[in-house]
Design an enzyme around this catalytic site. Structure first.
Site, PDB file in Angstrom:
ATOM      1  N   ASP A  71      35.511 -32.264  13.205  1.00 47.29           N
ATOM      2  CA  ASP A  71      35.711 -32.613  11.803  1.00 47.29           C
ATOM      3  C   ASP A  71      36.556 -33.893  11.748  1.00 47.29           C
ATOM      4  OD1 ASP A  71      38.180 -31.587  12.633  1.00 47.29           O
ATOM      5  OD2 ASP A  71      37.693 -29.625  11.793  1.00 47.29           O
ATOM      6  N   ASP A  73      39.813 -35.354  10.148  1.00 45.88           N
ATOM      7  CA  ASP A  73      41.034 -35.128   9.385  1.00 45.88           C
ATOM      8  C   ASP A  73      41.612 -36.466   8.950  1.00 45.88           C
ATOM      9  OD1 ASP A  73      40.832 -32.412   9.743  1.00 45.88           O
ATOM     10  OD2 ASP A  73      41.924 -32.459  11.642  1.00 45.88           O
ATOM     11  N   ASP A 150      51.296 -33.811  19.005  1.00 38.22           N
ATOM     12  CA  ASP A 150      51.567 -33.280  20.337  1.00 38.22           C
ATOM     13  C   ASP A 150      51.320 -34.299  21.467  1.00 38.22           C
ATOM     14  OD1 ASP A 150      48.860 -33.046  19.742  1.00 38.22           O
ATOM     15  OD2 ASP A 150      48.740 -30.900  20.135  1.00 38.22           O
TER      16      ASP A 150
HETATM   17  P1  ATP Z   1      39.903 -30.101  17.877  1.00 36.04           P
HETATM   18  O1  ATP Z   1      38.870 -31.127  18.057  1.00 36.04           O
HETATM   19  O2  ATP Z   1      39.802 -29.023  18.865  1.00 36.04           O
HETATM   20  O3  ATP Z   1      40.050 -29.610  16.452  1.00 36.04           O
HETATM   21  P2  ATP Z   1      42.302 -31.438  17.273  1.00 36.04           P
HETATM   22  O4  ATP Z   1      43.121 -32.406  18.060  1.00 36.04           O
HETATM   23  O5  ATP Z   1      41.685 -31.926  16.013  1.00 36.04           O
HETATM   24  O6  ATP Z   1      41.256 -30.828  18.241  1.00 36.04           O
HETATM   25  P3  ATP Z   1      43.664 -29.539  15.636  1.00 36.04           P
HETATM   26  O7  ATP Z   1      44.215 -28.213  16.004  1.00 36.04           O
HETATM   27  O8  ATP Z   1      42.553 -29.619  14.654  1.00 36.04           O
HETATM   28  O9  ATP Z   1      43.238 -30.221  16.994  1.00 36.04           O
HETATM   29  O10 ATP Z   1      44.878 -30.416  15.151  1.00 36.04           O
HETATM   30  C1  ATP Z   1      44.742 -31.679  14.506  1.00 36.04           C
HETATM   31  C2  ATP Z   1      45.842 -32.621  14.934  1.00 36.04           C
HETATM   32  O11 ATP Z   1      47.114 -32.105  14.547  1.00 36.04           O
HETATM   33  C3  ATP Z   1      45.952 -32.841  16.434  1.00 36.04           C
HETATM   34  O12 ATP Z   1      45.096 -33.861  16.866  1.00 36.04           O
HETATM   35  C4  ATP Z   1      47.398 -33.206  16.611  1.00 36.04           C
HETATM   36  O13 ATP Z   1      47.614 -34.554  16.302  1.00 36.04           O
HETATM   37  C5  ATP Z   1      48.078 -32.377  15.556  1.00 36.04           C
HETATM   38  N1  ATP Z   1      48.539 -31.079  16.085  1.00 36.04           N
HETATM   39  C6  ATP Z   1      47.857 -29.918  16.126  1.00 36.04           C
HETATM   40  N2  ATP Z   1      48.574 -28.935  16.663  1.00 36.04           N
HETATM   41  C7  ATP Z   1      49.769 -29.460  16.970  1.00 36.04           C
HETATM   42  C8  ATP Z   1      50.964 -28.945  17.546  1.00 36.04           C
HETATM   43  N3  ATP Z   1      51.039 -27.685  17.936  1.00 36.04           N
HETATM   44  N4  ATP Z   1      52.002 -29.802  17.693  1.00 36.04           N
HETATM   45  C9  ATP Z   1      51.925 -31.066  17.297  1.00 36.04           C
HETATM   46  N5  ATP Z   1      50.833 -31.614  16.774  1.00 36.04           N
HETATM   47  C10 ATP Z   1      49.759 -30.832  16.593  1.00 36.04           C
HETATM   48 MG    MG Z   2      40.661 -30.732  14.497  1.00 39.29          MG
END
Ligand code: ATP
Ligand code: MG
Length: 447
Positions: A71, A73, A150
């Site tokens: 997605d 964001d 993160d």
């Molecule tokens: P995916 O493609 O699996 O959704 P993602 O990186 O988008 O991976 P999300 O869980 O959707 O993961 O989180 C979106 C964003 O929020 C991450 O890219 C990161 O920048 C931030 N984020 C998510 N979880 C954490 C955390 N536990 N601590 C700090 N930042 C986080």
């Molecule tokens: Mg995500």
């Protein structure tokens, strides 16, 4: 040594606000047409009102790594209320941190306001006694938003209007080298949120890359902190890992790094069962295949399969101790689920699915009389049958049983009659028993 020094300078540099690096499209090659139209329109709408707005996080990372983002964001300088005033149909959601959902056709774009770290005595950020952040509700600048993320690969901002990438943490070169590097001091960041340990492994598997040594080193010693994370968050993050399409390689990575124990509550237990590992690997392989083929995956099915060896073990034990087949199965299911939800809050809608699937397994054994016909009509028959085939493939159920059902469901009514087994159940007792009850001929040792 030199690398360590450079890393340190770099992290200090970014903390002191030396400004981000701007990377032009001529270097990174990511053009705006790769961004969903909903995300582009949302960003444009915000920018037209004078707010900063970017695609951020996973989508930028995945596009740069030639993966398909789940997605898009968006992070913005506008507050949730301001976002809502730009888009009439937007809805503010979330308790821990408020987000805005902006609908565009079938697409819902998630918009979050830049968040700060809350350092400097700000009361908006609250830690528990283990250092874990339990509340985190403060707006911040774009730079702060980047630094509280993160990993460096997750902290890039992409502006579809200029096609520039804004990079505060040197995430661009880390995406290119597929390196998962924690922003800030890894020990501190894991203490704030132990789930980041699991995320490090998931990201490394997803990018087919490596966890930077300093980011990896503390994990083994700190894995125990996972037990302080609320079970619902562990479940959420575990589901993300299992449904990532890279579940098998994530687990293999965990194992290769010696991190398998302690990070994932359920996995330890599964691997302790003789059948557990074979089941686990088979299930993950199939799940990954389905995810990558864009087919649906049912979490209920997945967890039912992962916990099946345990249920089976408990069930067999009870039956060997003289318990009746069906009540013993109920007992086994309930005790295994109960033990799990303490650490991993599996939602009720999934545990209901799991129980259905497990109960069906007992019913596949009955191949006489009207019972097989009734089973074919069960609303969950198809899922139960798929589950049975999985058991056959793992070598836990008899291959012949799976083949029998494969034929039975497909052949003509006459052939079906011919396939039925002799009914050995004593007639008189059978009449008194309600439909679907225990047959004395079958025990789980034959399952
Ligand atoms: P995916 O493609 O699996 O959704 P993602 O990186 O988008 O991976 P999300 O869980 O959707 O993961 O989180 C979106 C964003 O929020 C991450 O890219 C990161 O920048 C931030 N984020 C998510 N979880 C954490 C955390 N536990 N601590 C700090 N930042 C986080
Ligand atoms: Mg995500």
């Amino acid at each position: 040594m030199l690398k360590k020094f450079l890393d340190r300078v770099r992290s200090i540099g970014s903390k002191r606000g030396h400004g981000p690096r701007t990377i032009e499209v001529s270097e990174h090659g990511l053009t705006r047409d790769r961004i969903s139209s909903g995300a582009r329109k949302t960003i444009l709408g915000l920018q037209e009102k004078g707010y900063k707005a970017y695609v951020v996080g996973g989508a930028v990372r995945d596009l740069l790594a030639s993966l398909v983002p789940k997605d898009f964001d968006i992070a913005t300088g506008a507050t949730p209320e301001q976002v809502k005033s730009v888009f009439r149909r937007a809805r503010i959601i979330g308790r821990r941190f408020r987000l805005v959902h902006v609908p565009f056709g079938d697409d819902i774009v998630e918009v979050s306001t830049f968040r700060g770290s809350g350092n400097g005595g700000d009361e908006s950020q609250v830690h528990d006694e283990h250092g874990r952040i339990v509340r985190d509700n403060v707006f911040g600048s774009q730079e702060e938003d980047s630094l509280r993320r993160d990993f460096t690969v997750n902290a890039l901002f992409y502006d579809p209007s200029t096609e520039q990438i804004i990079d505060y943490c040197n995430g661009y070169s880390d995406v290119k080298s597929r390196t998962i590097r924690m922003i800030g001091v890894p020990e501190e960041r894991y203490r704030e949120d132990p789930v980041r340990m699991l995320r490090a492994v998931r990201m490394a598997a997803k990018l087919d890359g490596n966890i930077e040594p300093g980011t990896k080193a503390p994990i083994r010693a700190m894995a125990g902190l996972m037990s302080h994370v609320p079970p619902s968050r562990v479940f959420e993050e575990m589901l993300k890992l299992l449904l990532s399409g890279h579940a098998k390689s994530s687990l293999e990575k965990l194992r290769a790094e010696g991190l398998l124990h302690g990070l994932l509550p359920m996995i330890d237990l599964i691997l302790a069962q003789p059948l557990g590992e074979r089941f686990l690997m088979l299930v993950l392989e199939k799940t990954d295949g389905r995810v990558l083929d864009d087919k649906s995956v049912s979490p209920g099915f997945l967890f039912a399969a992962l916990l099946w060896p345990e249920v089976l073990g408990a069930w067999r034990k009870d039956v060997a101790g003289g318990a009746r087949e069906i009540p013993a199965l109920h007992e086994a299911m309930d005790s295994i689920i109960h033990a799990q939800v303490e650490k991993l809050a599996i939602p009720r809608r999934f545990t209901t699915d799991m129980k259905d699937l497990w109960m069906l397994q007992a019913r596949f054994e009955h191949r006489a009389g009207r019972r097989p016909y009734r089973l074919l009509e069960h609303p969950r028959y198809r899922a139960g049958y798929d589950f049975l085939l999985l058991r056959c493939e793992a070598g836990e159920a008899n291959q012949e049983l799976g083949e029998w059902w494969t034929r039975f469901q497909d052949v003509s009514p006459e052939e079906r009659e011919g396939m039925l087994f002799m009914d050995h159940a004593p007639r008189k007792r059978r009449r008194r028993r309600p439909a679907g009850e225990k047959s004395p001929a079958v025990t789980p040792s034959t399952v």
